[in-house]
Design a protein around this motif. Structure first.
Motif: not given
Length: 77
Positions: A18-28, A30-36, A54-60, A64-67
């Protein structure tokens, strides 16, 4: 919702729902940074994958993002 450290240190699998679609990039981000460590997210389709990538680099921008796009075949073909 538990804080990021509880999620990172969980000893068993967790499902975040139940994570709102617009909130996913910020949450992901934060999780990736916290996980180290390497973090994997499986998007529902190529459109969602591109939107997140396209959106995650704005927050972090340091992440590195691999697709890996979806395959062009049906299961068991």
């Amino acid at each position: 919702m538990p804080d990021l450290q509880q999620i990172i240190k969980a000893q068993r699998s967790l499902t975040l729902s139940s994570i709102p679609a617009g909130f996913e990039p910020l949450l992901l981000a934060d999780l990736a940074r916290a996980a180290k460590r390497r973090t994997v997210f499986i998007a529902s389709d190529d459109t969602a994958l591109r939107a997140l990538a396209d959106t995650i680099p704005f927050f972090a921008p340091e992440l590195e993002i691999l697709q890996f796009p979806s395959w062009d075949c049906l299961p068991y073909d």
